[in-house]
Design a protein around this motif. Structure first.
Motif, PDB file in Angstrom:
ATOM      1  N   ARG A 221       0.840  -1.208   0.000  1.00  0.00           N
ATOM      2  CA  ARG A 221       0.000   0.000   0.000  1.00  0.00           C
ATOM      3  C   ARG A 221       0.870   1.250   0.000  1.00  0.00           C
ATOM      4  O   ARG A 221       0.596   2.205  -0.734  1.00  0.00           O
ATOM      5  CB  ARG A 221      -0.935  -0.010   1.212  1.00  0.00           C
ATOM      6  N   ILE A 222       1.918   1.249   0.802  1.00  0.00           N
ATOM      7  CA  ILE A 222       2.825   2.403   0.842  1.00  0.00           C
ATOM      8  C   ILE A 222       3.479   2.604  -0.522  1.00  0.00           C
ATOM      9  O   ILE A 222       3.575   3.728  -1.017  1.00  0.00           O
ATOM     10  CB  ILE A 222       3.872   2.248   1.957  1.00  0.00           C
ATOM     11  N   GLU A 223       3.911   1.528  -1.150  1.00  0.00           N
ATOM     12  CA  GLU A 223       4.534   1.638  -2.482  1.00  0.00           C
ATOM     13  C   GLU A 223       3.537   2.177  -3.498  1.00  0.00           C
ATOM     14  O   GLU A 223       3.871   3.015  -4.331  1.00  0.00           O
ATOM     15  CB  GLU A 223       5.095   0.289  -2.928  1.00  0.00           C
ATOM     16  N   SER A 224       2.298   1.723  -3.426  1.00  0.00           N
ATOM     17  CA  SER A 224       1.246   2.216  -4.308  1.00  0.00           C
ATOM     18  C   SER A 224       1.026   3.711  -4.091  1.00  0.00           C
ATOM     19  O   SER A 224       0.873   4.478  -5.056  1.00  0.00           O
ATOM     20  CB  SER A 224      -0.041   1.436  -4.040  1.00  0.00           C
ATOM     21  N   LEU A 225       1.033   4.116  -2.837  1.00  0.00           N
ATOM     22  CA  LEU A 225       0.854   5.539  -2.516  1.00  0.00           C
ATOM     23  C   LEU A 225       2.040   6.369  -2.996  1.00  0.00           C
ATOM     24  O   LEU A 225       1.862   7.492  -3.473  1.00  0.00           O
ATOM     25  CB  LEU A 225       0.639   5.716  -1.015  1.00  0.00           C
ATOM     26  N   ARG A 226       3.246   5.816  -2.896  1.00  0.00           N
ATOM     27  CA  ARG A 226       4.435   6.536  -3.399  1.00  0.00           C
ATOM     28  C   ARG A 226       4.312   6.771  -4.907  1.00  0.00           C
ATOM     29  O   ARG A 226       4.648   7.846  -5.406  1.00  0.00           O
ATOM     30  CB  ARG A 226       5.703   5.743  -3.104  1.00  0.00           C
ATOM     31  N   THR A 227       3.849   5.754  -5.609  1.00  0.00           N
ATOM     32  CA  THR A 227       3.662   5.879  -7.050  1.00  0.00           C
ATOM     33  C   THR A 227       2.625   6.955  -7.361  1.00  0.00           C
ATOM     34  O   THR A 227       2.836   7.799  -8.242  1.00  0.00           O
ATOM     35  CB  THR A 227       3.233   4.532  -7.657  1.00  0.00           C
ATOM     36  N   LYS A 228       1.519   6.932  -6.637  1.00  0.00           N
ATOM     37  CA  LYS A 228       0.470   7.925  -6.846  1.00  0.00           C
ATOM     38  C   LYS A 228       0.988   9.327  -6.522  1.00  0.00           C
ATOM     39  O   LYS A 228       0.702  10.287  -7.251  1.00  0.00           O
ATOM     40  CB  LYS A 228      -0.746   7.592  -5.988  1.00  0.00           C
ATOM     41  N   HIS A 229       1.760   9.459  -5.450  1.00  0.00           N
ATOM     42  CA  HIS A 229       2.335  10.744  -5.048  1.00  0.00           C
ATOM     43  C   HIS A 229       3.218  11.286  -6.167  1.00  0.00           C
ATOM     44  O   HIS A 229       3.141  12.463  -6.530  1.00  0.00           O
ATOM     45  CB  HIS A 229       3.120  10.552  -3.750  1.00  0.00           C
TER      46      HIS A 229
ATOM     47  N   VAL B   1      -2.424  11.846   0.079  1.00  0.00           N
ATOM     48  CA  VAL B   1      -1.615  10.644  -0.137  1.00  0.00           C
ATOM     49  C   VAL B   1      -0.425  10.632   0.824  1.00  0.00           C
ATOM     50  O   VAL B   1      -0.133   9.617   1.451  1.00  0.00           O
ATOM     51  CB  VAL B   1      -1.132  10.557  -1.610  1.00  0.00           C
ATOM     52  N   LYS B   2       0.224  11.780   0.971  1.00  0.00           N
ATOM     53  CA  LYS B   2       1.364  11.864   1.882  1.00  0.00           C
ATOM     54  C   LYS B   2       0.936  11.585   3.321  1.00  0.00           C
ATOM     55  O   LYS B   2       1.626  10.871   4.058  1.00  0.00           O
ATOM     56  CB  LYS B   2       2.009  13.249   1.792  1.00  0.00           C
ATOM     57  N   ASP B   3      -0.199  12.135   3.725  1.00  0.00           N
ATOM     58  CA  ASP B   3      -0.714  11.895   5.076  1.00  0.00           C
ATOM     59  C   ASP B   3      -0.979  10.406   5.303  1.00  0.00           C
ATOM     60  O   ASP B   3      -0.667   9.868   6.364  1.00  0.00           O
ATOM     61  CB  ASP B   3      -1.992  12.690   5.329  1.00  0.00           C
ATOM     62  N   GLU B   4      -1.562   9.750   4.298  1.00  0.00           N
ATOM     63  CA  GLU B   4      -1.841   8.323   4.431  1.00  0.00           C
ATOM     64  C   GLU B   4      -0.542   7.520   4.528  1.00  0.00           C
ATOM     65  O   GLU B   4      -0.433   6.586   5.328  1.00  0.00           O
ATOM     66  CB  GLU B   4      -2.696   7.829   3.270  1.00  0.00           C
ATOM     67  N   MET B   5       0.463   7.900   3.735  1.00  0.00           N
ATOM     68  CA  MET B   5       1.754   7.212   3.816  1.00  0.00           C
ATOM     69  C   MET B   5       2.361   7.378   5.199  1.00  0.00           C
ATOM     70  O   MET B   5       2.898   6.423   5.769  1.00  0.00           O
ATOM     71  CB  MET B   5       2.730   7.754   2.769  1.00  0.00           C
ATOM     72  N   THR B   6       2.258   8.577   5.743  1.00  0.00           N
ATOM     73  CA  THR B   6       2.790   8.847   7.078  1.00  0.00           C
ATOM     74  C   THR B   6       2.087   7.994   8.132  1.00  0.00           C
ATOM     75  O   THR B   6       2.741   7.412   8.998  1.00  0.00           O
ATOM     76  CB  THR B   6       2.652  10.344   7.410  1.00  0.00           C
ATOM     77  N   GLN B   7       0.782   7.900   8.034  1.00  0.00           N
ATOM     78  CA  GLN B   7       0.008   7.085   8.991  1.00  0.00           C
ATOM     79  C   GLN B   7       0.433   5.621   8.912  1.00  0.00           C
ATOM     80  O   GLN B   7       0.583   4.955   9.927  1.00  0.00           O
ATOM     81  CB  GLN B   7      -1.481   7.195   8.710  1.00  0.00           C
ATOM     82  N   LEU B   8       0.587   5.129   7.706  1.00  0.00           N
ATOM     83  CA  LEU B   8       0.957   3.723   7.532  1.00  0.00           C
ATOM     84  C   LEU B   8       2.389   3.438   7.980  1.00  0.00           C
ATOM     85  O   LEU B   8       2.690   2.339   8.433  1.00  0.00           O
ATOM     86  CB  LEU B   8       0.777   3.296   6.080  1.00  0.00           C
ATOM     87  N   SER B   9       3.253   4.439   7.859  1.00  0.00           N
ATOM     88  CA  SER B   9       4.656   4.271   8.223  1.00  0.00           C
ATOM     89  C   SER B   9       4.904   4.438   9.715  1.00  0.00           C
ATOM     90  O   SER B   9       5.905   3.953  10.237  1.00  0.00           O
ATOM     91  CB  SER B   9       5.527   5.289   7.469  1.00  0.00           C
ATOM     92  N   ASP B  10       3.993   5.129  10.386  1.00  0.00           N
ATOM     93  CA  ASP B  10       4.149   5.397  11.813  1.00  0.00           C
ATOM     94  C   ASP B  10       3.973   4.101  12.613  1.00  0.00           C
ATOM     95  O   ASP B  10       2.925   3.467  12.543  1.00  0.00           O
ATOM     96  CB  ASP B  10       3.131   6.429  12.265  1.00  0.00           C
ATOM     97  N   PRO B  11       4.980   3.697  13.383  1.00  0.00           N
ATOM     98  CA  PRO B  11       4.896   2.432  14.118  1.00  0.00           C
ATOM     99  C   PRO B  11       3.901   2.459  15.281  1.00  0.00           C
ATOM    100  O   PRO B  11       3.564   1.431  15.833  1.00  0.00           O
ATOM    101  CB  PRO B  11       6.323   2.213  14.631  1.00  0.00           C
ATOM    102  N   HIS B  12       3.406   3.618  15.660  1.00  0.00           N
ATOM    103  CA  HIS B  12       2.481   3.727  16.802  1.00  0.00           C
ATOM    104  C   HIS B  12       1.055   3.642  16.369  1.00  0.00           C
ATOM    105  O   HIS B  12       0.511   4.052  15.524  1.00  0.00           O
ATOM    106  CB  HIS B  12       2.714   5.017  17.574  1.00  0.00           C
TER     107      HIS B  12
END
Length: 56
Positions: free
Chosen positions: A6-14, A45-56
């Motif tokens: 999902r993160i990779e997909s979002l990076r592509t979209k970004h 998209v960036k916000d969603e990537m940040t949420q998914l990347s955040d370990p908390h």
């Protein structure tokens, strides 16, 4: 979909949105409302990537 996929997909979209913004800015009379819309999408998209990347 796995988080990493999902993160990779979002990076592509970004990246695609960034390219669209750049292309629109190169036009003789850029459409400011389109640019604002693309920037909002890119931020979402960036916000969603940040949420998914955040370990908390």
């Amino acid at each position: 979909m796995a988080t990493a996929q999902r993160i990779e997909s979002l990076r592509t979209k970004h990246s695609t949105l960034e390219s669209a913004i750049c292309q629109e800015n190169l036009r003789p009379h850029p459409d400011e409302s389109l640019i604002m819309s693309l920037k909002k999408q890119k931020l979402h998209v960036k916000d969603e990537m940040t949420q998914l990347s955040d370990p908390h």
